[in-house]
Write a protein that holds these residues in place. Structure first.
Motif, mmCIF file in Angstrom:
data_model
loop_
_atom_site.group_PDB
_atom_site.id
_atom_site.type_symbol
_atom_site.label_atom_id
_atom_site.label_comp_id
_atom_site.label_asym_id
_atom_site.label_seq_id
_atom_site.Cartn_x
_atom_site.Cartn_y
_atom_site.Cartn_z
ATOM 1 N N LYS A 1 72.644 26.303 -66.081
ATOM 2 C CA LYS A 1 72.304 27.720 -65.996
ATOM 3 C C LYS A 1 71.486 28.056 -64.750
ATOM 4 C CE LYS A 1 74.530 28.306 -69.764
ATOM 5 N NZ LYS A 1 75.922 28.816 -69.687
ATOM 6 N N GLU A 2 70.871 27.056 -64.129
ATOM 7 C CA GLU A 2 70.150 27.283 -62.878
ATOM 8 C C GLU A 2 71.102 27.789 -61.794
ATOM 9 O OE1 GLU A 2 66.938 27.140 -62.020
ATOM 10 O OE2 GLU A 2 66.395 26.782 -64.121
ATOM 11 N N LYS A 3 72.355 27.368 -61.882
ATOM 12 C CA LYS A 3 73.352 27.805 -60.910
ATOM 13 C C LYS A 3 73.569 29.320 -60.995
ATOM 14 C CE LYS A 3 74.326 23.645 -59.403
ATOM 15 N NZ LYS A 3 73.981 23.226 -58.011
ATOM 16 N N ILE A 4 73.470 29.850 -62.204
ATOM 17 C CA ILE A 4 73.643 31.295 -62.390
ATOM 18 C C ILE A 4 72.478 32.046 -61.749
ATOM 19 C CG2 ILE A 4 73.815 33.143 -64.096
ATOM 20 C CD1 ILE A 4 75.119 31.083 -65.972
ATOM 21 N N ILE A 5 71.263 31.515 -61.927
ATOM 22 C CA ILE A 5 70.079 32.136 -61.312
ATOM 23 C C ILE A 5 70.204 32.127 -59.798
ATOM 24 C CG2 ILE A 5 67.578 31.931 -60.993
ATOM 25 C CD1 ILE A 5 67.454 30.757 -63.820
ATOM 26 N N GLU A 6 70.689 31.012 -59.255
ATOM 27 C CA GLU A 6 70.886 30.919 -57.810
ATOM 28 C C GLU A 6 71.918 31.941 -57.335
ATOM 29 O OE1 GLU A 6 71.961 26.907 -56.964
ATOM 30 O OE2 GLU A 6 70.053 26.061 -57.667
ATOM 31 N N LYS A 7 72.951 32.138 -58.124
ATOM 32 C CA LYS A 7 73.997 33.093 -57.757
ATOM 33 C C LYS A 7 73.449 34.521 -57.764
ATOM 34 C CE LYS A 7 78.901 33.852 -58.560
ATOM 35 N NZ LYS A 7 79.305 33.118 -57.356
ATOM 36 N N ILE A 8 72.641 34.823 -58.765
ATOM 37 C CA ILE A 8 72.014 36.146 -58.834
ATOM 38 C C ILE A 8 71.171 36.396 -57.588
ATOM 39 C CG2 ILE A 8 70.289 37.530 -60.053
ATOM 40 C CD1 ILE A 8 71.279 36.237 -62.649
ATOM 41 N N GLU A 9 70.392 35.401 -57.200
ATOM 42 C CA GLU A 9 69.520 35.534 -56.027
ATOM 43 C C GLU A 9 70.342 35.711 -54.751
ATOM 44 O OE1 GLU A 9 67.202 31.992 -56.225
ATOM 45 O OE2 GLU A 9 65.758 32.814 -57.674
ATOM 46 N N THR A 10 71.432 34.960 -54.640
ATOM 47 C CA THR A 10 72.277 35.044 -53.443
ATOM 48 C C THR A 10 72.871 36.435 -53.283
ATOM 49 O OG1 THR A 10 72.850 32.695 -53.593
ATOM 50 C CG2 THR A 10 74.309 34.088 -52.275
ATOM 51 N N PHE A 11 73.423 36.979 -54.363
ATOM 52 C CA PHE A 11 74.034 38.297 -54.287
ATOM 53 C C PHE A 11 72.979 39.395 -54.138
ATOM 54 C CE2 PHE A 11 77.871 36.212 -55.610
ATOM 55 C CZ PHE A 11 78.898 37.044 -55.169
ATOM 56 N N SER A 12 71.822 39.209 -54.774
ATOM 57 C CA SER A 12 70.754 40.211 -54.680
ATOM 58 C C SER A 12 70.200 40.292 -53.259
ATOM 59 C CB SER A 12 69.636 39.886 -55.671
ATOM 60 O OG SER A 12 70.111 39.967 -57.001
ATOM 61 N N ASP A 13 70.257 39.186 -52.521
ATOM 62 C CA ASP A 13 69.824 39.195 -51.125
ATOM 63 C C ASP A 13 70.757 40.028 -50.252
ATOM 64 O OD1 ASP A 13 67.627 37.626 -51.643
ATOM 65 O OD2 ASP A 13 68.603 35.742 -51.079
ATOM 66 N N CYS A 14 72.013 40.160 -50.699
ATOM 67 C CA CYS A 14 73.003 40.908 -49.911
ATOM 68 C C CYS A 14 72.983 42.400 -50.206
ATOM 69 C CB CYS A 14 74.407 40.365 -50.187
ATOM 70 S SG CYS A 14 74.709 38.741 -49.498
ATOM 71 N N LEU A 59 80.961 45.432 -59.584
ATOM 72 C CA LEU A 59 81.490 44.286 -58.841
ATOM 73 C C LEU A 59 81.449 43.080 -59.767
ATOM 74 C CD1 LEU A 59 82.486 42.812 -56.311
ATOM 75 C CD2 LEU A 59 80.087 42.512 -55.635
ATOM 76 N N VAL A 60 82.624 42.527 -60.076
ATOM 77 C CA VAL A 60 82.727 41.381 -60.970
ATOM 78 C C VAL A 60 82.911 40.113 -60.144
ATOM 79 C CG1 VAL A 60 83.952 40.358 -62.922
ATOM 80 C CG2 VAL A 60 83.814 42.854 -62.710
ATOM 81 N N VAL A 61 82.096 39.105 -60.421
ATOM 82 C CA VAL A 61 82.226 37.820 -59.729
ATOM 83 C C VAL A 61 82.293 36.704 -60.771
ATOM 84 C CG1 VAL A 61 81.006 38.662 -57.688
ATOM 85 C CG2 VAL A 61 79.731 37.488 -59.491
ATOM 86 N N ASP A 62 82.889 35.594 -60.381
ATOM 87 C CA ASP A 62 83.038 34.432 -61.258
ATOM 88 C C ASP A 62 81.770 33.587 -61.178
ATOM 89 O OD1 ASP A 62 83.746 31.955 -62.464
ATOM 90 O OD2 ASP A 62 85.853 32.324 -62.029
ATOM 91 N N ALA A 63 81.164 33.303 -62.326
ATOM 92 C CA ALA A 63 79.920 32.521 -62.362
ATOM 93 C C ALA A 63 80.102 31.122 -61.793
ATOM 94 C CB ALA A 63 79.401 32.439 -63.796
ATOM 95 N N ARG A 64 81.337 30.621 -61.762
ATOM 96 C CA ARG A 64 81.583 29.241 -61.332
ATOM 97 C C ARG A 64 81.686 29.082 -59.821
ATOM 98 N NH1 ARG A 64 86.893 28.448 -64.793
ATOM 99 N NH2 ARG A 64 87.149 30.530 -63.892
ATOM 100 N N SER A 65 81.910 30.182 -59.110
ATOM 101 C CA SER A 65 82.025 30.074 -57.652
ATOM 102 C C SER A 65 80.657 29.788 -57.032
ATOM 103 C CB SER A 65 82.612 31.356 -57.064
ATOM 104 O OG SER A 65 81.787 32.455 -57.365
ATOM 105 N N LYS A 66 80.645 29.033 -55.947
ATOM 106 C CA LYS A 66 79.384 28.569 -55.369
ATOM 107 C C LYS A 66 78.739 29.609 -54.466
ATOM 108 C CE LYS A 66 80.616 23.665 -55.568
ATOM 109 N NZ LYS A 66 80.817 22.419 -54.778
ATOM 110 N N ASP A 67 79.472 30.078 -53.476
ATOM 111 C CA ASP A 67 78.909 30.979 -52.478
ATOM 112 C C ASP A 67 79.642 32.322 -52.508
ATOM 113 O OD1 ASP A 67 77.107 28.996 -51.390
ATOM 114 O OD2 ASP A 67 78.892 28.055 -50.519
#
Length: 229
Positions: free
Chosen positions: A145-158, A105-113
């Motif tokens: 780069k903190e935004k990338i960590i947040e994105k990882i956490e968001t998707f990992s929760d799903c 699953l490929v996602v764009d690092a720039r997207s917020k949610d």
């Protein structure tokens, strides 16, 4: 209770110790799926443009390295279809879950949610119970780069992905890391293609796509997005 053909297959696998996997690359339009396919195979098989839904069909790229063969399937961007072409593209995406061993699953690092369509794809991954990788592409375009960590956490929760890999698809070291993870997930099995085979596309189909890419790039005001060669 195994028949003779199945027994021969098991013996063949154990003797040769080869690995193989069909790997489906899915995601929203314009997240870099085709660029990743081209980088993984080392050959430009799938055309790339700034326009959504540039990829309209499943495109196969074959990578054979030593005992492992990975067969990549680049799918159209997952979207809400507005016409018959869009419906055909979504059908191709849905059927790919039945024909693969690993999902990227490929996602764009720039997207917020998480996008609604991305959530649908995650639900399909869960239902398939297939090994899956989350690839966060275009990390070079994110300054914080903190935004990338947040994105990882968001998707990992799903979903509990087998691995989460932030990359820039144009960087060789990132692609090598992705390739390494895929090699680890590939199960034992025979190679389905000759070592020198690169794709299921004919030369005519590849050339037609290259012409379409040039048309989308240089004739944006003269022809519709729906051009076909």
């Amino acid at each position: 209770n195994l028949d003779l053909a199945e027994t021969d297959h098991i013996i063949w696998v154990k003797m040769n110790k080869t690995k193989s996997a069909f790997v489906s690359i899915i995601g929203l339009p314009s997240v870099g799926k085709s660029t990743i396919l081209n980088a993984l195979t080392g050959v430009k098989l799938s055309i790339v443009s700034s326009k959504a839904q540039t990829t309209r069909r499943k495109i196969m790229g074959i990578l054979t390295e030593n005992e492992t063969q990975l067969v990549f399937v680049d799918t159209p961007g997952f979207h809400d279809p507005k016409n018959a072409l869009g419906e055909k593209m979504i059908k191709d995406i849905n059927t790919t879950f039945d024909d693969c061993d690993i999902i990227i699953l490929v996602v764009d690092a720039r997207s917020k949610d998480i996008n609604i369509e991305e959530q649908k794809l995650i639900n399909k991954i869960k239902k398939s119970a297939l090994p899956s990788l989350l690839v966060i592409n275009k990390v070079d375009l994110v300054k914080d780069k903190e935004k990338i960590i947040e994105k990882i956490e968001t998707f990992s929760d799903c979903h509990n992905f087998d691995a989460v890999i932030p990359i820039t698809a144009t960087k060789e070291k990132d692609i090598l890391l992705l390739k390494k993870e895929l090699m680890k997930l590939a199960p034992e099995g025979p190679h389905y293609f000759e070592e020198n085979e690169l794709t299921n596309l004919t030369e005519r189909e590849i050339v037609a796509d290259f012409i379409r890419q040039a048309s989308l790039q240089f004739l944006q005001k003269e022809i519709p997005h729906g051009i076909a060669i």
